[in-house]
Design an enzyme around this catalytic site. Structure first.
Site, PDB file in Angstrom:
ATOM      1  N   HIS A 174       4.261  -1.876   8.379  1.00  0.00           N
ATOM      2  CA  HIS A 174       4.022  -1.863   6.868  1.00  0.00           C
ATOM      3  C   HIS A 174       5.151  -2.711   6.161  1.00  0.00           C
ATOM      4  CE1 HIS A 174       2.165  -1.495   2.921  1.00  0.00           C
ATOM      5  NE2 HIS A 174       3.384  -1.077   2.247  1.00  0.00           N
ATOM      6  N   SER A 198       3.167  -5.366  -0.382  1.00  0.00           N
ATOM      7  CA  SER A 198       2.579  -4.330  -0.658  1.00  0.00           C
ATOM      8  C   SER A 198       1.998  -4.077  -2.064  1.00  0.00           C
ATOM      9  CB  SER A 198       3.265  -2.731  -0.480  1.00  0.00           C
ATOM     10  OG  SER A 198       2.571  -1.976  -0.269  1.00  0.00           O
ATOM     11  N   ASP A 254       0.301  -1.768  10.614  1.00  0.00           N
ATOM     12  CA  ASP A 254       0.511  -1.198   9.341  1.00  0.00           C
ATOM     13  C   ASP A 254      -0.416   0.160   9.396  1.00  0.00           C
ATOM     14  OD1 ASP A 254       0.811  -0.681   6.625  1.00  0.00           O
ATOM     15  OD2 ASP A 254       0.808  -2.768   6.061  1.00  0.00           O
TER      16      ASP A 254
END
Length: 275
Positions: free
Chosen positions: A249, A122, A219
């Site tokens: 995610h 991320s 996601d």
């Protein structure tokens, strides 16, 4: 030869571990053989001490950069440590998330010995790219997981102007998410202003090492097309994108973690063969 045999054995253990997958390998195979890394601290001039976990080993080492607000004892971080230990490769991770570019560069300069594979999740994927640009001699390969390059900056700019003004008055932006127990991220406006100085998707990205980008189509925090944009802009001729049909995610399901481990394993093999 021994390393190749051990790597093959490690894959076999994962493939034969059934529904337990990585969890079975970690809890049963390594139990009583390996010890979990301990938190260490290093002082820095004019900055707070940096807390980190490190396993010493051979090159290439693996540096894990977590996502925004992530727990450093999370499944991905722990599984990667066990994998690196099993093959005798070095492994390094920051103990807490609140990391900035200068923290990553300090880790690479002062704590990471020799060539490294950077693994970023991320927001950690964004930091991974920035670090690779700043330290090309140290960075030999990249693995991005749900890479959030430029994401908070571009997402904030798409908000209605009245919402942005309200956030600016409060000094924070509250972002809903399903990826943590709180159900939200709290992003300071100072963080956003600093992040604007590090956006990279508007021009070619000067990274030439192998790049692997893993992203889930489910996601809901960071759109998968951001990984596509990264792939289009990096200058490396060796770029692969892996899209997980049901991936979310955090990419923390057992099969997600197996894929991440396999991807790193293949890069280690590729880099070792090149040498």
């Amino acid at each position: 030869m021994a390393a190749a045999a051990l790597r093959h054995c490690w894959r076999g253990l994962l493939q034969n571990s059934g529904n337990g997958a990585v969890g079975t390998v970690r809890s049963n195979i390594f139990e009583g053989v390996r010890q979990k890394s301990t938190v260490q601290y290093i002082s820095r001039p004019d900055l707070p001490k940096l807390a980190y976990r490190r396993v010493k080993g051979k090159s290439p080492g693996v540096v894990f950069l977590p996502g925004y607000g992530s727990n450093m004892t999370g499944q991905k971080a722990e599984a990667l440590e066990e994998f690196c230990k099993s093959l005798g490769h070095a492994y390094l991770r920051r103990h807490h998330w609140n990391m900035e570019k200068k923290d990553v560069l300090f880790m690479l300069d002062e704590l990471a010995e020799g060539p490294q594979i950077l693994v970023g999740s991320s927001m950690g994927g964004w930091l991974m790219l920035l670090a690779a640009i700043a330290r090309p001699e140290k960075t030999k390969a990249l693995v991005g997981i749900s890479t959030a390059a430029d994401h908070f900056v571009t997402a904030f700019k798409t908000l209605p102007i009245e919402v942005r003004k309200e956030c600016e008055e409060k000094g924070v932006w509250t972002v809903p998410t399903k990826s943590n127990e709180e159900g939200m991220y709290t992003v300071s406006l100072d963080f956003l202003r600093e992040a604007e100085n590090h956006c990279i998707l508007q021009s070619p990205i000067p990274i030439t090492c192998p790049v692997r980008l893993i992203h889930g189509l489910k996601d809901e925090d960071v759109p998968w097309h951001i990984s596509m944009q990264v792939a289009e802009r990096v200058l490396s001729p060796d770029v692969d994108i892996i899209l997980r049909r049901h991936g979310q995610h955090r990419m923390a399901e057992k099969d997600d973690i197996k894929l991440i481990v396999y991807t790193i394993d293949d890069l280690i093999d590729k880099l070792t063969t090149m040498v």
